[in-house]
Scaffold this motif. Structure first.
Motif, PDB file in Angstrom:
ATOM      1  N   ARG A  11       0.840  -1.187   0.000  1.00  8.69           N
ATOM      2  CA  ARG A  11       0.000   0.000   0.000  1.00  8.69           C
ATOM      3  C   ARG A  11       0.886   1.252   0.000  1.00  8.69           C
ATOM      4  NH1 ARG A  11      -2.596   2.555   3.876  1.00  8.69           N
ATOM      5  NH2 ARG A  11      -1.689   1.281   5.486  1.00  8.69           N
ATOM      6  N   THR A  12       0.491   2.277  -0.728  1.00  8.41           N
ATOM      7  CA  THR A  12       1.198   3.554  -0.681  1.00  8.41           C
ATOM      8  C   THR A  12       0.796   4.284   0.585  1.00  8.41           C
ATOM      9  OG1 THR A  12       1.178   3.673  -3.073  1.00  8.41           O
ATOM     10  CG2 THR A  12       1.628   5.713  -1.896  1.00  8.41           C
ATOM     11  N   LEU A  13       1.810   4.719   1.348  1.00 10.97           N
ATOM     12  CA  LEU A  13       1.533   5.336   2.643  1.00 10.97           C
ATOM     13  C   LEU A  13       1.140   6.797   2.464  1.00 10.97           C
ATOM     14  CD1 LEU A  13       4.548   3.787   4.539  1.00 10.97           C
ATOM     15  CD2 LEU A  13       2.184   3.059   4.661  1.00 10.97           C
ATOM     16  N   GLN A  14       0.228   7.214   3.313  1.00 10.88           N
ATOM     17  CA  GLN A  14      -0.198   8.610   3.317  1.00 10.88           C
ATOM     18  C   GLN A  14       0.917   9.472   3.886  1.00 10.88           C
ATOM     19  OE1 GLN A  14      -3.270   9.461   1.922  1.00 10.88           O
ATOM     20  NE2 GLN A  14      -3.070   7.302   1.362  1.00 10.88           N
ATOM     21  N   HIS A  15       0.858  10.746   3.541  1.00 13.67           N
ATOM     22  CA  HIS A  15       1.899  11.692   3.951  1.00 13.67           C
ATOM     23  C   HIS A  15       2.054  11.741   5.472  1.00 13.67           C
ATOM     24  CE1 HIS A  15       4.560  15.023   3.773  1.00 13.67           C
ATOM     25  NE2 HIS A  15       3.735  15.863   4.331  1.00 13.67           N
ATOM     26  N   ASP A  16       0.936  11.709   6.195  1.00 11.29           N
ATOM     27  CA  ASP A  16       0.980  11.854   7.656  1.00 11.29           C
ATOM     28  C   ASP A  16       0.851  10.511   8.379  1.00 11.29           C
ATOM     29  OD1 ASP A  16      -1.579  11.438   6.868  1.00 11.29           O
ATOM     30  OD2 ASP A  16      -2.485  13.040   8.044  1.00 11.29           O
ATOM     31  N   GLU A  17       0.946   9.415   7.627  1.00 16.95           N
ATOM     32  CA  GLU A  17       0.757   8.105   8.225  1.00 16.95           C
ATOM     33  C   GLU A  17       2.032   7.644   8.924  1.00 16.95           C
ATOM     34  OE1 GLU A  17      -1.059   5.391   5.481  1.00 16.95           O
ATOM     35  OE2 GLU A  17      -0.616   3.682   6.763  1.00 16.95           O
ATOM     36  N   GLU A  18       1.846   6.917  10.045  1.00 18.59           N
ATOM     37  CA  GLU A  18       3.004   6.371  10.752  1.00 18.59           C
ATOM     38  C   GLU A  18       3.530   5.150  10.012  1.00 18.59           C
ATOM     39  OE1 GLU A  18       2.848   6.192  15.203  1.00 18.59           O
ATOM     40  OE2 GLU A  18       0.754   6.668  14.801  1.00 18.59           O
ATOM     41  N   TYR A  19       4.843   5.032   9.967  1.00 15.08           N
ATOM     42  CA  TYR A  19       5.447   3.862   9.339  1.00 15.08           C
ATOM     43  C   TYR A  19       6.767   3.537  10.020  1.00 15.08           C
ATOM     44  CZ  TYR A  19       8.418   7.260   6.981  1.00 15.08           C
ATOM     45  OH  TYR A  19       9.289   8.263   6.724  1.00 15.08           O
ATOM     46  N   MET A  20       7.272   2.339   9.732  1.00 14.90           N
ATOM     47  CA  MET A  20       8.523   1.889  10.320  1.00 14.90           C
ATOM     48  C   MET A  20       9.553   1.711   9.211  1.00 14.90           C
ATOM     49  SD  MET A  20      10.238   1.091  12.987  1.00 14.90           S
ATOM     50  CE  MET A  20       8.906   1.174  14.192  1.00 14.90           C
ATOM     51  N   PRO A  21      10.605   2.515   9.213  1.00 14.58           N
ATOM     52  CA  PRO A  21      11.619   2.368   8.159  1.00 14.58           C
ATOM     53  C   PRO A  21      12.630   1.274   8.464  1.00 14.58           C
ATOM     54  CG  PRO A  21      12.098   4.311   9.494  1.00 14.58           C
ATOM     55  CD  PRO A  21      10.899   3.636  10.109  1.00 14.58           C
ATOM     56  N   TYR A  22      13.071   0.564   7.447  1.00 14.08           N
ATOM     57  CA  TYR A  22      14.110  -0.464   7.570  1.00 14.08           C
ATOM     58  C   TYR A  22      15.222  -0.111   6.591  1.00 14.08           C
ATOM     59  CZ  TYR A  22      10.525  -3.308   9.823  1.00 14.08           C
ATOM     60  OH  TYR A  22       9.564  -3.789  10.647  1.00 14.08           O
ATOM     61  N   LYS A  23      16.399   0.114   7.125  1.00 14.28           N
ATOM     62  CA  LYS A  23      17.537   0.427   6.244  1.00 14.28           C
ATOM     63  C   LYS A  23      18.241  -0.861   5.863  1.00 14.28           C
ATOM     64  CE  LYS A  23      18.770   4.866   5.456  1.00 14.28           C
ATOM     65  NZ  LYS A  23      19.425   5.264   4.204  1.00 14.28           N
ATOM     66  N   VAL A  24      18.341  -1.147   4.586  1.00 15.37           N
ATOM     67  CA  VAL A  24      19.065  -2.310   4.082  1.00 15.37           C
ATOM     68  C   VAL A  24      20.022  -1.802   3.020  1.00 15.37           C
ATOM     69  CG1 VAL A  24      18.880  -4.568   3.001  1.00 15.37           C
ATOM     70  CG2 VAL A  24      17.045  -3.768   4.491  1.00 15.37           C
TER      71      VAL A  24
END
Ligand SMILES: [Zn+2]
Length: 85
Positions: A11-24
């Motif tokens: 899903r494309t995340l909304q601008h103000d939506e919370e998300y968890m970034p993973y750096k690989v």
């Protein structure tokens, strides 16, 4: 403004939506909040179907734009050289 797509559900995340970034390596993958709550581990960081689809789509558009720009440049040069209006 960068757009993020959830690694798990696509899903494309909304601008103000919370998300968890993973750096690989140099890539950043993100999960939306509900996918992160279901599974906080990034289980597979190979490029997903969604990612390869996006790459496949962008490339032909770039080539098309380059071709158009070259065509336009040639046309302008031809008009200037001919000197007739
Ligand atoms: Zn998700």
């Amino acid at each position: 403004m960068k757009k993020y797509t959830c690694h798990d559900c696509g899903r494309t995340l909304q601008h103000d939506e919370e998300y968890m970034p993973y750096k690989v390596d140099s890539e950043t993958y993100v999960k939306c909040k509900s996918c992160h709550q279901k599974n906080p581990v990034l289980k597979s960081f190979r490029k997903t179907e969604i990612y390869s689809r996006v790459v496949g789509y962008i490339r032909p558009v770039e080539q098309w734009n380059e071709g158009k720009q070259e065509e336009y440049k040639d046309r302008k040069e031809y008009v200037a050289d001919s000197g007739c209006h």
